[in-house]
Design a protein around this motif. Sequence first.
Motif, short mmCIF file in Angstrom:
data_model
loop_
_atom_site.label_atom_id
_atom_site.label_comp_id
_atom_site.label_asym_id
_atom_site.label_seq_id
_atom_site.Cartn_x
_atom_site.Cartn_y
_atom_site.Cartn_z
N HIS A 1 32.19 0.61 -45.88
CA HIS A 1 31.21 -0.47 -46.05
C HIS A 1 29.84 -0.08 -45.50
O HIS A 1 29.70 0.91 -44.80
CB HIS A 1 31.70 -1.73 -45.31
N ASN A 2 28.85 -0.90 -45.84
CA ASN A 2 27.46 -0.70 -45.38
C ASN A 2 26.87 0.61 -45.87
O ASN A 2 26.21 1.34 -45.12
CB ASN A 2 27.37 -0.74 -43.84
N ILE A 3 27.09 0.93 -47.14
CA ILE A 3 26.60 2.19 -47.69
C ILE A 3 25.16 2.03 -48.17
O ILE A 3 24.88 1.22 -49.07
CB ILE A 3 27.48 2.65 -48.87
N PRO A 4 24.21 2.82 -47.65
CA PRO A 4 22.82 2.76 -48.12
C PRO A 4 22.71 3.26 -49.56
O PRO A 4 23.56 4.04 -50.03
CB PRO A 4 22.08 3.70 -47.15
N LEU A 5 21.67 2.86 -50.25
CA LEU A 5 21.49 3.25 -51.65
C LEU A 5 21.34 4.75 -51.83
O LEU A 5 21.71 5.30 -52.87
CB LEU A 5 20.25 2.53 -52.22
N ILE A 6 20.81 5.44 -50.82
CA ILE A 6 20.64 6.88 -50.93
C ILE A 6 21.98 7.62 -51.05
O ILE A 6 22.04 8.77 -51.47
CB ILE A 6 19.84 7.43 -49.71
N CYS A 7 23.04 6.94 -50.68
CA CYS A 7 24.38 7.57 -50.67
C CYS A 7 25.16 7.35 -51.97
O CYS A 7 26.33 7.70 -52.04
CB CYS A 7 25.19 7.02 -49.50
N MET A 8 24.52 6.80 -52.99
CA MET A 8 25.25 6.46 -54.21
C MET A 8 25.39 7.65 -55.17
O MET A 8 25.00 7.58 -56.33
CB MET A 8 24.57 5.28 -54.91
N THR A 9 25.93 8.75 -54.66
CA THR A 9 26.26 9.89 -55.52
C THR A 9 27.68 10.34 -55.18
O THR A 9 28.15 10.18 -54.04
CB THR A 9 25.31 11.08 -55.30
N LYS A 10 28.36 10.92 -56.17
CA LYS A 10 29.74 11.37 -55.96
C LYS A 10 29.82 12.41 -54.85
O LYS A 10 30.76 12.43 -54.06
CB LYS A 10 30.29 11.94 -57.27
N GLU A 11 28.81 13.30 -54.80
CA GLU A 11 28.82 14.36 -53.80
C GLU A 11 28.74 13.80 -52.38
O GLU A 11 29.44 14.27 -51.46
CB GLU A 11 27.65 15.33 -54.05
N ILE A 12 27.91 12.77 -52.19
CA ILE A 12 27.80 12.16 -50.86
C ILE A 12 29.07 11.39 -50.54
O ILE A 12 29.53 11.38 -49.39
CB ILE A 12 26.56 11.26 -50.77
N TRP A 13 29.66 10.76 -51.54
CA TRP A 13 30.92 10.06 -51.32
C TRP A 13 32.00 11.03 -50.84
O TRP A 13 32.79 10.72 -49.96
CB TRP A 13 31.36 9.34 -52.59
N MET A 14 32.02 12.22 -51.47
CA MET A 14 32.98 13.25 -51.06
C MET A 14 32.72 13.65 -49.60
O MET A 14 33.65 13.85 -48.81
CB MET A 14 32.88 14.47 -51.96
N PHE A 15 31.44 13.76 -49.25
CA PHE A 15 31.07 14.12 -47.88
C PHE A 15 31.54 13.05 -46.89
O PHE A 15 32.13 13.37 -45.84
CB PHE A 15 29.55 14.30 -47.78
N LEU A 16 31.29 11.79 -47.23
CA LEU A 16 31.69 10.70 -46.34
C LEU A 16 33.21 10.64 -46.20
O LEU A 16 33.74 10.47 -45.10
CB LEU A 16 31.15 9.37 -46.87
#
Length: 203
Positions: free
Chosen positions: A134-149
Amino acid sequence: MRTRLHCCAMSCNALSIKEKEHPVCTLDVNLKVKGEMRLALCLVGKIMKKKLVNRDVFMEVMNKIWRVYGGVEIEPVEGNIFAFYFSNLDDMQRILKGGPWAFVQAIIVFDKPAGASEINDLKFMYVDFWVQIHNIPLICMTKEIWMFLGGMIGKVHDIDLGTTADGSGSFLRVRVTMETKQSLQHYLRVDLLGFEKITTMLL
């Protein structure tokens, strides 16, 4: 369980040289193939609870919950460890992907036996979870960043590519593998821009 298995191992090691020189029989190829086929559709599960569960109730409950189309044969092994024999691979994979499963508020951890491995060789170390971030900033809306998180939590196996919204806002779902001894995290702390401004994302 460990004591009994340990005693068994000690007994094997205590065999005299003469006893160890007894003829060794090789398993018939057809019998080996049948055993391997059955093993390929087998999972071994451990209920992570110190107190012994009621085996009959457990087997009855799991059969009702899973509703496996081809049926599943459940056999008690030792303590809170059970062997699950499926009739086809699809059923087995569906149960694995549908987890984690629990019984009497204790998680069931699965391991996959292979070859001539014994029950005491199984470690029951890993379990898969779907985790909401939860609380994901808009800058994080990519598959690659999701994988990182997701990688900050465990080994990522799957990602829900569409963020979901509920009453508390949008969140991301990732499926990760975690060690059973690992404590469940409650949040992630990330320096998104490298300026030491920490963003906290709730799990």
